[in-house]
Write an enzyme that holds these catalytic residues in place. Structure first.
Site: not given
Lengths: 487, 479
Positions: A79, A154, A178
């Site tokens: 990420k 997210s 997330s």
């Protein structure tokens, strides 16, 4: 013969060891898939093909010498919230759109030392603030199961990338859901470890007391493989916990006979999509078949988790994001006339609307005269919620329920209503507030869209969670489904 | 209006003498090129985290124990949020609600010899900010973050002081103490030791405090005294002419000798303090605190009391000699080598030696005469080889030429004349050479005694034992 991308991380690792294919072949295969599918998915912000191939070559040399850890040579992605030395690290924000990190996050460093080959940095909601991946400066990510739907957020880029099998596994972070929410929305196994289990050093902070790094994988076994490397005390993170890291793989196959599952009453209250609820109940039945006992439990303060979270998280974020001021790194507005102008325009132009909303909320709740009424009150509620969980775990081994109120929603559907968006995290936030480990595993489909089952455990019970998830995955094949077009 | 009373409290910032910063491994050394001693943590880079320096904690505890304070078993680091270019994270990590040190006290001695106890509300750990450099950048501002993250303790007094002199005495006492404890180098030019003064005035007899003003960043004892005195006079003048005092922050301008307003209470920042989630509460156990207690040196007050008791010095002399740990060490070393004669040693350390050091702006560790050599000189006074007066000349040569006392005494023939016959011979010669003065003396002009002493000393090159000269002269002159 099956395609390379039909394999789990564990299978690929075994294949590399058996020399059925090389790390370079594997890396090239996934890089080609990224090249082919990413223009539509928008799952990656940066692809580091050259570095990946170099790392793969190095891994192949080690493999030839019969060396290395179980992760040696397998491709992964990070990420874009994890700092990576010499690589653009944007947090999906214009603010960091020019930021090349001079150092590696501990998570990146540990996986790299274990020989995992990073293919690049995945898209996300800006500064991890969002539940749909729509707040990214780099544009929304598409859900591989349906390009009109969001992949969740997210960690939406990591989720979409693994779901589309353009990478076998990826890292994520979970502050309020997330990892688990996008895992549920894309049919993946998502693991958020106990707060303090994985170092936060080098992970760009959103809400420091809630943020935790974890994994998005196809299976619980893959999560166990990655967590074994990621977990452990880090002297650079004072909140990381100095506790031994158990052998997560060894615990996977323990029988589930006698497992006490707490079914959280509040998770099934109004607001939960009926078809999703039915799938979750079906999964619980499957656990009964495996010898588990279902016990209804109540977490009476859980309904307060969303308001408490949306005080604590913005408060911390308003302070954490103060360093993005245009002075030392990141975006600086053009031709500032003075200091105030530089601050206001750099931040005004560098941050997107959701980030600004949370900074303003956080600034407000910490202000003189409001601190007690909001911040302190929220911290008290947080303690009550943690106490509810602690009480429940005196009776049961794990808690279960849905991960999200409904399957993936349309891109753009909730854009104008932050409260509605925040309610996506209603089932996941509790574990963050209490610092507990939690997972989401796929448990069926509503139409063509996957649904997630959430499993929450007591502090440091990752081995138990992975065991419980793995037991289910041995009996089901929801986690093996690949979205059409990506087979 | 009749008379006014000032009420003063000080917030002293002392940089702790740790090797590395409070939350990073970067060096704290002063004077490096800009920004070379700023790590990613000090620069507030994305993703970095603070890790508390244990040595800074140890030093703060040491200070707390030295002022008889409570050491918090659990203290909390908070974030003080404000934007400034030399504050890299946009917040300063400091202790707010639960400081590490609370409720201490310190006794000061005033000029008239009276003593007063000043309460110390708290002392907390925090990180220093960097520096903004406004010169040399053609209208732009340069940022040097070498200082960012340097550990500080902020020492907050009760509003117990009533004059600028008391405030300076208190500040000096803290300055002495932190150097005794070796937790701060006390260098005020480099900003290692600085203070903010809270000043208000009230009519004598009134219990309620007046509205206070805070004077920021005073970095010398002289500035503290001047700034406070100016501020007291300013406030009295405002009140006597019917005005009111605004609560505000003021800056002292040393060139103009006045304070001026920086910002009012309304313009003050709302710092939005909250506990720093990156740092766990600081928990100290008794064992740790006791281990620090065992490292405490003899403190200035204890040492001064011992000097009075053990060496028979006056309280004043004992206070001067214990003003720094090094001064005390020097003095005691001289006494040890001299086998006593503490009063003589005290006079020389406070007199000739301090004078010579001050003239060249040296501290006692830089003295050109070490304790052994000073003791060597004083031993010659004790055994009457030379007089005190000759000793001063010898001292000067020792200082300038680096020789020891005996070498100088021998090579210059300064050995004192103590042979009665020899002195009498000189006296007789002097009397013979000055018949007029002798007659006047004998007819009652006794003031001329000094003249004869002077002549005898002149004839002997100052080497005659003065006591013997006096005695023998009296006898001879009497006829």
């Amino acid at each position: 013969m099956t395609e390379l991308h039909h394999h789990t991380l564990a299978e690929l690792a075994a294949g590399l060891r058996a020399r059925r294919f090389s790390s370079v072949e594997l890396t090239k295969h996934f890089l080609e898939r990224i090249e082919r599918f990413n223009p539509d998915l928008n799952a990656f912000i940066t692809v580091t093909a050259e570095r990946a191939l170099e790392a793969a070559e190095a891994a192949d040399r080690q493999l030839a010498a019969g060396e290395g850890s179980p992760l040696l040579g397998v491709p992964i992605a990070h990420k874009d919230i994890f700092c990576t030395d010499g690589v653009l690290t944007t947090c999906a924000s214009r603010m960091l759109s020019n930021f090349v990190s001079p150092y590696d996050a501990t998570v990146v460093e540990r996986l790299s030392q274990a020989g995992a080959v990073s293919l690049g940095k995945t898209n996300m909601d800006e500064f991890a603030m969002g539940s749909s991946n729509e707040t990214s400066w780099y544009g929304p990510v598409k859900n591989p199961w349906d390009p009109t739907k969001v992949p969740g957020g997210s960690s939406g880029g990591s989720a979409a990338a693994v779901a589309a099998r353009v990478v076998p596994a990826a890292t994520g972070t979970d502050t309020g859901g997330s990892i688990r929410q996008p895992a549920a929305l894309t049919g993946l196994t998502g693991l958020k470890p106990t707060y303090g289990r994985v170092s936060r050093y080098g992970m760009i902070a959103f809400a420091s007391s809630l943020d935790q790094a974890g994994t998005l994988t196809q299976t619980a076994e893959d999560a166990a493989l990655l967590l074994s490397v990621m977990a452990g005390f880090d002297p650079r993170d004072s909140t990381s916990v100095e506790a031994p890291v158990p052998d997560y793989l060894a615990a996977l196959d323990q029988p589930l006979q006698g497992l006490k599952i707490g079914v959280v009453k509040e998770f099934f209250d109004e607001g939960l999509d009926e078809q999703s609820a039915a799938l979750v109940r079906e999964a619980l039945k499957q656990y009964e078949k495996l010898g588990a006992r279902l016990i209804e439990v109540s977490l009476p303060n859980l309904p307060l988790s969303v308001p408490a979270y949306y005080v604590v998280a913005p408060a911390e974020c308003s302070s954490n994001l103060a360093r993005f001021d245009g002075v030392r790194f990141g975006y600086r507005c053009e031709n500032p006339v003075d200091l105030l102008d530089m601050y206001t325009r750099s931040r005004g132009e560098g941050f997107g609307p959701e980030v600004k909303r949370r900074i303003m909320t956080g600034t407000y709740v910490l202000s003189a005269g409001y601190y007690d009424a909001y911040y302190l009150k929220a911290q008290k509620v947080r303690r009550l919620i943690a106490d509810d969980f602690a009480k429940a775990f005196t009776e049961v081994d794990v808690l279960m329920g849905p991960t999200t109120p409904a399957p993936a929603f349309d891109i753009g559907a909730q854009g104008d209503d932050p409260i509605k968006m925040y309610l996506n995290d209603i089932y996941t936030i509790g574990a963050n507030l209490a610092g507990l480990p939690a997972m989401s595993i796929p448990c069926g489909f509503v139409g063509h869209l996957p649904v997630g089952l959430q499993i929450i455990g007591p502090h440091f019970a990752e081995a138990k969670l992975l065991n419980v998830a793995h037991g289910y995955q041995r009996e089901t094949d929801w986690h093996k489904r690949i979205p059409r077009g990506y087979e | 209006m009749s008379s006014w009373e000032a009420v003063i409290g000080l917030e002293i910032h002392a940089q702790l003498a740790t090797k590395s910063k409070i939350f990073s491994g970067a060096s704290t050394a002063y004077g490096a090129a800009p920004n070379v001693q700023a790590s990613l943590v000090d620069l507030g880079y994305p993703g970095v985290l603070p890790v508390l320096n244990r040595e800074a904690v140890r030093m703060a505890v040491k200070f707390g124990l030295a002022i008889g304070a409570n050491i918090a078993r659990r203290s909390i680091f908070a974030r003080k949020n404000y934007f400034y270019p030399d504050l890299p994270k946009g917040y300063q990590i400091s202790q707010y609600e639960k400081p590490i040190v609370e409720n201490g006290r310190l006794e000061i001695v005033l000029e008239d010899g009276s003593r007063k106890t000043i309460g110390i509300t708290r002392a907390h750990l925090e990180e220093d900010a960097g520096k903004s450099l406004h010169e040399d950048f053609h209208g732009l501002t340069g940022i040097d973050l070498n200082r960012a993250g340097t550990p500080l303790i902020e020492i907050v007094s009760e509003p117990d002081m009533r004059s600028a002199k008391e405030a300076v005495a208190y500040m000096k006492k803290i300055h002495t103490l932190v150097r005794y404890l070796e937790i701060c180098d006390g260098n005020m030019q480099e900003g290692s030791f600085r203070c903010d003064a809270n000043v208000s005035v009230r009519p004598v007899g009134q219990e309620k405090f007046g509205t206070r003003c805070e004077i920021k960043n005073l970095n010398s004892f002289r500035f503290v005294e001047r700034a406070i005195n100016y501020e007291i006079a300013r406030q009295i003048q405002v009140l006597e002419s019917g005005g009111t005092i605004q609560q505000e922050t003021r800056l002292f301008d040393p060139d103009k000798g006045e304070t001026r307003a920086l910002r009012t209470k309304e313009e003050a920042n709302d710092y939005r303090y909250f506990p720093d989630p990156d740092l766990l509460p600081l928990v100290l156990d008794d064992e740790f605190i006791e281990s620090v207690r065992r490292t405490l040196p003899e403190l200035p007050d204890e040492k001064a009391a011992r000097y009075v008791e053990q060496f028979g010095l006056s309280a004043y002399d004992a206070g001067v000699l214990t003003a720094s740990r090094e001064m005390g060490d020097y003095f005691e070393s001289v006494v040890a080598k001299l086998n006593g004669h503490a009063k003589l040693a005290a006079n020389w350390v406070m007199g000739e030696l301090s004078g010579a050091l001050n003239k060249e702006n040296l501290d006692i560790t830089q003295s050109r005469i070490d304790p052994t050599r000073l003791a060597g000189l004083l031993a010659r006074i004790v055994d009457q080889t030379i007089s005190g007066k000759i000793a001063k000349d010898v001292f000067e040569q020792m200082w300038n030429e680096g020789l020891d006392a005996d070498t100088i005494i021998e090579s210059k023939g300064l050995r004192q004349i103590t042979d009665t016959a020899a002195i009498e011979q000189v006296i007789e010669a002097v009397m013979a050479a000055h018949p007029k003065q002798l007659a006047e003396y004998r007819s009652g002009k006794e003031k001329l005694f000094g003249f004869f002493v002077g002549q005898v000393m002149k004839q002997t090159g100052g080497k005659a034992n003065p006591a013997q000269v006096n005695e023998l002269l009296k006898k001879k002159l009497a006829g």
